[in-house]
Design a protein around this motif. Sequence first.
Motif, PDB file in Angstrom:
ATOM      1  N   ALA A 137      40.605  38.999  34.534  1.00 59.84           N
ATOM      2  CA  ALA A 137      41.700  38.886  35.502  1.00 59.84           C
ATOM      3  C   ALA A 137      41.977  40.237  36.154  1.00 59.84           C
ATOM      4  O   ALA A 137      42.251  40.329  37.349  1.00 59.84           O
ATOM      5  N   LEU A 140      39.299  40.953  38.821  1.00 61.00           N
ATOM      6  CA  LEU A 140      39.536  40.177  40.043  1.00 61.00           C
ATOM      7  C   LEU A 140      40.694  40.773  40.833  1.00 61.00           C
ATOM      8  O   LEU A 140      40.617  40.925  42.061  1.00 61.00           O
ATOM      9  N   GLU A 177      34.639  36.727  46.805  1.00 59.51           N
ATOM     10  CA  GLU A 177      35.800  36.395  45.984  1.00 59.51           C
ATOM     11  C   GLU A 177      35.570  35.097  45.221  1.00 59.51           C
ATOM     12  O   GLU A 177      35.891  34.996  44.030  1.00 59.51           O
ATOM     13  N   VAL A 181      35.600  34.529  41.109  1.00 62.12           N
ATOM     14  CA  VAL A 181      36.432  33.528  40.433  1.00 62.12           C
ATOM     15  C   VAL A 181      35.577  32.633  39.542  1.00 62.12           C
ATOM     16  O   VAL A 181      35.954  32.303  38.411  1.00 62.12           O
ATOM     17  N   LEU A 186      38.172  31.286  33.313  1.00 60.59           N
ATOM     18  CA  LEU A 186      39.489  31.015  33.870  1.00 60.59           C
ATOM     19  C   LEU A 186      40.416  30.325  32.876  1.00 60.59           C
ATOM     20  O   LEU A 186      41.611  30.615  32.827  1.00 60.59           O
ATOM     21  N   LEU A 199      46.784  37.525  38.022  1.00 62.37           N
ATOM     22  CA  LEU A 199      46.018  36.833  39.054  1.00 62.37           C
ATOM     23  C   LEU A 199      46.797  36.776  40.359  1.00 62.37           C
ATOM     24  O   LEU A 199      47.999  36.506  40.370  1.00 62.37           O
ATOM     25  N   SER A 204      40.086  30.683  47.056  1.00 62.43           N
ATOM     26  CA  SER A 204      39.008  30.505  46.069  1.00 62.43           C
ATOM     27  C   SER A 204      39.569  30.171  44.697  1.00 62.43           C
ATOM     28  O   SER A 204      39.052  29.294  43.995  1.00 62.43           O
ATOM     29  N   LEU A 205      40.629  30.881  44.313  1.00 65.32           N
ATOM     30  CA  LEU A 205      41.227  30.632  43.008  1.00 65.32           C
ATOM     31  C   LEU A 205      41.882  29.259  42.963  1.00 65.32           C
ATOM     32  O   LEU A 205      41.743  28.521  41.974  1.00 65.32           O
ATOM     33  N   GLN A 208      39.334  26.514  42.409  1.00 68.63           N
ATOM     34  CA  GLN A 208      38.910  26.386  41.023  1.00 68.63           C
ATOM     35  C   GLN A 208      39.989  25.728  40.161  1.00 68.63           C
ATOM     36  O   GLN A 208      39.686  24.901  39.299  1.00 68.63           O
TER      37      GLN A 208
END
Length: 462
Positions: A137, A140, A177, A181, A186, A199, A204-205, A208
């Motif tokens: 995390a 990212l 990105e 991810v 995750l 986060l 993108s996140l 997911q």
Amino acid sequence: MTGQEPGAEALPTPEDNRRQLLYWRLLARLFDPEEQATLESGSLAVVEDIGLPSALLDPQASVDSIVQRHPELAAEFDGLMAPSEPEPEPSPESDAASASAGAVDGGRDRAAEVRRAALVSKVLLNVFSTGSGTVTAGQLSRWQSDAGWLERSLGCKPGELRGARAGGIGPELGAIEAGLVKRMRLREVLADPRLAARLTPSMSLIEQLLRDKNNLSGVALANAKALIRRFVDEVAEVLRTQVEKATVGALDRSIPPKRVFRNLDLDRTIWKNLTNWSPEEERLYVDRLYYRHTARKTTPQRLIVVVDQSGSMVDSMVNCTILASIFAGLPKVDVHLIAYDTQALDLTPWVHDPFETLLRTNLGGGTDGTVAMALAQPKIAEPRNTVVVWISDFYEWQTEPLFESMAAVHRSGAKFIPVGSVTSSGRASVNPWFRERFKDLGTPVLSGHISKLVHELKTFLT
């Protein structure tokens, strides 16, 4: 002889060699993760000699951490790679002064170019050299911060390239990105509130999270929902502003204006009462006040949004869900929302809450628009007061039956708006077969930029 012989090539200066060394190191790092000792030691000597921190060469150091320790560098990163205005031709006097000072050569500040090469290399390496393996995390979050510095160095606001511009490096940043991810564990991150708090929500996140939401529970699910809601609220704020700025309906002059001070039309009032002007008293007597009309025509309208929720349309799904909720809040607008892949889901009961709507979507799968049309057509009760917005890339397996049903909606008098996608970037991929037939039908596919759809809908609905 003090000048250079005509036709002779200029020899590289020490500053030229330093700049080239830094850029060779940049290329080596981008294409070969193995450290090149000679390039590293040479670059370190250059950076220290020009008074920059050696942390610029540390792959683990973020731009944020460098700027925190050396705040004077923040201004140098801003606009670092932005296109510059052409400089005016120097006068002979300024040329002579510069030459005597040794600051520039042929109009170029070579020392500044070396400094710029060191700073540019740092930003580009931190964003485009992401390594391999599992991403934490913190990694990212650090990448998102560095990507923000890249955008600032290009003269953009943080998030602008990844969310609002078509073309350029925007799609590449989004792809990097998304890759980061996917490399995250995750579920483990979400299960740890401390890590989850690091986060930063992005498209993108969110994609997911929406794909994996059925596999989450307890703390992990709660953290996932919190991230989705944060992202929804941020996007909604932007879209709501766009809706408020869009074109509104025509004034309704059949409704008398409200006789309040803020509606008073001073210019018209003075003009209409000019006959009451008293030259002796130099005073205007007003018999009647005139007010502006502010009421606008608002016929009850029905908005039916049909959105493809297959894997290629995640951005559209999120944006349209939020957009539908905003229009649902307008007076006299009846909004219906349908999502589909090989099955269709009527999300109308939750249309006022985009967060709850997104939690009920099921991203991925194939595409069969005929199942969505079966839900949409019965909702068209008054075609003249109905607009159907269909968002998809239109790569369907039942092409002709679906298009015929869409043409029938158009012929019924309803406004049919096909949209290639509804992304912040405006990029849209559309099946050429459908694109040509929509054009022949007189309903060309709308550009994917969301602001254009907002304008079209606001014009029709208000």
